[in-house]
Design a protein around this motif. Structure first.
Motif, PDB file in Angstrom:
ATOM      1  N   THR A 172       0.817  -1.213   0.000  1.00  0.00           N
ATOM      2  CA  THR A 172       0.000   0.000   0.000  1.00  0.00           C
ATOM      3  C   THR A 172       0.849   1.260   0.000  1.00  0.00           C
ATOM      4  O   THR A 172       0.540   2.247  -0.683  1.00  0.00           O
ATOM      5  CB  THR A 172      -0.947   0.011   1.221  1.00  0.00           C
ATOM      6  OG1 THR A 172      -1.793  -1.128   1.162  1.00  0.00           O
ATOM      7  CG2 THR A 172      -1.805   1.273   1.230  1.00  0.00           C
ATOM      8  N   ASN A 173       1.953   1.259   0.754  1.00  0.00           N
ATOM      9  CA  ASN A 173       2.786   2.463   0.851  1.00  0.00           C
ATOM     10  C   ASN A 173       3.507   2.789  -0.452  1.00  0.00           C
ATOM     11  O   ASN A 173       4.055   3.892  -0.598  1.00  0.00           O
ATOM     12  CB  ASN A 173       3.806   2.298   1.981  1.00  0.00           C
ATOM     13  CG  ASN A 173       4.779   1.158   1.735  1.00  0.00           C
ATOM     14  OD1 ASN A 173       4.421   0.154   1.125  1.00  0.00           O
ATOM     15  ND2 ASN A 173       6.006   1.298   2.202  1.00  0.00           N
ATOM     16  N   LYS A 202       1.895   2.638  -3.424  1.00  0.00           N
ATOM     17  CA  LYS A 202       0.872   2.969  -4.411  1.00  0.00           C
ATOM     18  C   LYS A 202       0.577   4.463  -4.396  1.00  0.00           C
ATOM     19  O   LYS A 202       0.430   5.071  -3.332  1.00  0.00           O
ATOM     20  CB  LYS A 202      -0.409   2.173  -4.139  1.00  0.00           C
ATOM     21  CG  LYS A 202      -0.238   0.665  -4.274  1.00  0.00           C
ATOM     22  CD  LYS A 202      -1.497  -0.095  -3.902  1.00  0.00           C
ATOM     23  CE  LYS A 202      -1.296  -1.605  -4.008  1.00  0.00           C
ATOM     24  NZ  LYS A 202      -2.476  -2.376  -3.584  1.00  0.00           N
ATOM     25  N   ASP A 203       0.464   5.012  -5.572  1.00  0.00           N
ATOM     26  CA  ASP A 203       0.109   6.420  -5.745  1.00  0.00           C
ATOM     27  C   ASP A 203      -1.198   6.499  -6.538  1.00  0.00           C
ATOM     28  O   ASP A 203      -1.186   6.375  -7.763  1.00  0.00           O
ATOM     29  CB  ASP A 203       1.230   7.158  -6.490  1.00  0.00           C
ATOM     30  CG  ASP A 203       0.936   8.632  -6.669  1.00  0.00           C
ATOM     31  OD1 ASP A 203      -0.108   9.102  -6.165  1.00  0.00           O
ATOM     32  OD2 ASP A 203       1.737   9.332  -7.321  1.00  0.00           O
ATOM     33  N   PRO A 204      -2.346   6.679  -5.852  1.00  0.00           N
ATOM     34  CA  PRO A 204      -3.638   6.696  -6.544  1.00  0.00           C
ATOM     35  C   PRO A 204      -3.752   7.774  -7.614  1.00  0.00           C
ATOM     36  O   PRO A 204      -4.563   7.646  -8.537  1.00  0.00           O
ATOM     37  CB  PRO A 204      -4.644   6.940  -5.411  1.00  0.00           C
ATOM     38  CG  PRO A 204      -3.947   6.464  -4.172  1.00  0.00           C
ATOM     39  CD  PRO A 204      -2.495   6.792  -4.394  1.00  0.00           C
ATOM     40  N   SER A 205      -2.953   8.837  -7.510  1.00  0.00           N
ATOM     41  CA  SER A 205      -3.034   9.906  -8.504  1.00  0.00           C
ATOM     42  C   SER A 205      -2.625   9.425  -9.894  1.00  0.00           C
ATOM     43  O   SER A 205      -2.990  10.048 -10.900  1.00  0.00           O
ATOM     44  CB  SER A 205      -2.156  11.086  -8.089  1.00  0.00           C
ATOM     45  OG  SER A 205      -0.773  10.732  -8.107  1.00  0.00           O
ATOM     46  N   LEU A 206      -1.883   8.310  -9.957  1.00  0.00           N
ATOM     47  CA  LEU A 206      -1.453   7.780 -11.260  1.00  0.00           C
ATOM     48  C   LEU A 206      -2.620   7.168 -12.043  1.00  0.00           C
ATOM     49  O   LEU A 206      -2.469   6.880 -13.229  1.00  0.00           O
ATOM     50  CB  LEU A 206      -0.363   6.729 -11.059  1.00  0.00           C
ATOM     51  CG  LEU A 206       0.969   7.246 -10.493  1.00  0.00           C
ATOM     52  CD1 LEU A 206       1.940   6.092 -10.252  1.00  0.00           C
ATOM     53  CD2 LEU A 206       1.595   8.271 -11.429  1.00  0.00           C
ATOM     54  N   MET A 263      -0.746   2.061 -10.141  1.00  0.00           N
ATOM     55  CA  MET A 263      -0.390   2.902  -8.999  1.00  0.00           C
ATOM     56  C   MET A 263       1.050   2.681  -8.544  1.00  0.00           C
ATOM     57  O   MET A 263       1.677   3.592  -8.004  1.00  0.00           O
ATOM     58  CB  MET A 263      -1.357   2.634  -7.841  1.00  0.00           C
ATOM     59  CG  MET A 263      -2.760   3.166  -8.069  1.00  0.00           C
ATOM     60  SD  MET A 263      -3.800   3.073  -6.590  1.00  0.00           S
ATOM     61  CE  MET A 263      -4.102   1.299  -6.493  1.00  0.00           C
ATOM     62  N   GLU A 264       1.597   1.493  -8.739  1.00  0.00           N
ATOM     63  CA  GLU A 264       2.943   1.193  -8.260  1.00  0.00           C
ATOM     64  C   GLU A 264       4.024   1.515  -9.286  1.00  0.00           C
ATOM     65  O   GLU A 264       5.115   1.967  -8.919  1.00  0.00           O
ATOM     66  CB  GLU A 264       3.033  -0.281  -7.867  1.00  0.00           C
ATOM     67  CG  GLU A 264       2.233  -0.614  -6.623  1.00  0.00           C
ATOM     68  CD  GLU A 264       2.239  -2.097  -6.304  1.00  0.00           C
ATOM     69  OE1 GLU A 264       3.184  -2.788  -6.731  1.00  0.00           O
ATOM     70  OE2 GLU A 264       1.301  -2.566  -5.634  1.00  0.00           O
ATOM     71  N   GLY A 320       3.235   3.061 -12.585  1.00  0.00           N
ATOM     72  CA  GLY A 320       2.826   3.980 -13.637  1.00  0.00           C
ATOM     73  C   GLY A 320       2.407   3.182 -14.863  1.00  0.00           C
ATOM     74  O   GLY A 320       2.957   2.121 -15.136  1.00  0.00           O
TER      75      GLY A 320
END
Length: 364
Positions: A165-166, A168-172, A237-238, A240
């Motif tokens: 989880t840490n 992952k970037d949901p903005s992607l 998310m991880e 791109g």
């Protein structure tokens, strides 16, 4: 032909289908979705759900109006044998092709990450023999094995999802529709190639003790949807969407970056358990269903060796043909997955229409 005795409750059929189709939805079609839709791949999954719901209603209608012996038993009772063969032959070819593609993809993955120094022939023979034993055991023991294997497969899946989880970037995942709607529609082809395998439950109906109800199919469809959505969104998310679309196994790459603190890493052997569990059940089940369709020699839930052995001889002969990896994946992307969508939609719609026609004829 001896009447089949149903041996599985609907819940067991559901577990069997989740494990066998899970490998396709969770692993094999993810690269194709990313390549076709890029960042909007997860939108393709959402938009595909109404199509799955419609297909589910048609499948339920077919199951509800077929005898306990199954849809193909109904065809044999109503149609000339030649017409039954004509309708069933594409199903047999699809089962064989799906089993073959699953096996080849598994061998490529094993040799790339775990068994690079082991001769390909050795891996092929060992895995073929394992799948042969699964097929020979029969659908009852496949379902029991699925009930034992699937909980750990799911636990490992949730484990990797929450542990990373840490990273992952949901903005992607945004913005959506940056390249218009066409990539989303194109991605639906590959999403539906996995979702519409819910059709396999029609082939498993003769082995069901109880009636397969609508809520069984709805739950099964939602699980199929989640199996695609989970690794797809996680990959974007991880890594791109650009990097993820270049990976052949983005779901496995999520295991390779997993780390717990400073000292716990390299837990990707858990992925090996997931892959092998799904692959051997999928291949064993599809070869079993192939034998079930082409022969009248059935004994409740098992197939005789005189049926299974020739099928595996043909299967092994196909596996021994050397295929270039690039052309294999190109074949999947450009031909097999699009063909699978057309084929499964055709089978689902036509099966419902045939059952409807039989019911109208019988009511007169």
């Amino acid at each position: 032909m001896k009447n089949l005795q149903p041996v599985l409750i609907p819940r067991q059929l559901t577990l069997l289908l989740i494990l066998s189709t899970g490998l396709l939805n969770h692993v094999m079609i993810i690269p194709s979705i990313l390549h076709a839709s890029g960042r909007d791949g997860w939108i393709s999954v959402i938009i595909s759900y109404p199509v799955l719901i419609l297909a589910t209603f048609l499948i339920y209608y077919t199951l509800k109006n077929s005898p306990p012996e199954g849809f193909f038993h109904l065809l044999r009772a109503k149609w000339n044998k030649a017409f039954v063969w004509l309708f069933g032959l594409p199903v047999c070819l699809f089962l064989l092709a799906s089993a073959y593609i699953t096996f080849v993809d598994l061998i490529i993955w094993l040799r790339a990450y775990f068994l690079a120094d082991v001769p390909k022939l050795v891996i092929v023979i060992i895995m073929t023999f394992t799948c042969f034993l699964i097929t020979w055991s029969g659908v009852k023991y496949m379902a029991i094995a699925s009930g034992l294997l699937l909980p750990l497969v799911m636990i490992f899946g949730f484990f990797i999802a929450f542990t990373n989880t840490n990273m992952k970037d949901p903005s992607l995942l945004f913005p959506i529709f940056s390249d218009g709607f066409y990539p989303v529609y194109k991605g639906m082809i590959y999403v539906l190639s996995g979702l519409l395998e819910i059709y396999i439950i029609i082939l498993l109906q003769p082995f069901s003790k109880g009636k397969i109800k609508m809520h069984h199919l709805i739950i099964l469809g939602l699980i199929f949807l989640g199996l695609i959505m989970g690794p797809l969104t996680a990959s974007i998310m991880e890594f791109g969407y650009v990097e993820a679309s270049k990976m052949r196994y983005p779901a496995y790459e999520q295991w390779r970056i997993l780390g717990i603190g400073e000292f716990i890493t390299h837990l990707d052997f858990f992925a090996l358990y997931q892959w092998l569990s799904g692959a051997v059940i999928r291949i064993g089940l599809f070869i079993f269903l192939l034998g079930f369709l082409i022969t009248s020699s059935k004994n409740n839930y098992r197939m005789k060796l005189r049926v299974i052995v020739p099928l595996y001889v043909v299967f092994l002969s196909l596996l021994l043909v050397d295929i270039d990896t690039f052309y294999f994946y190109r074949f999947l992307y450009e031909f097999f997955f699009p063909f699978a969508v057309v084929f499964l939609l055709f089978q689902i719609i036509v099966s419902a229409l045939i059952v409807k026609a039989f019911s109208l004829t019988g009511s007169r």
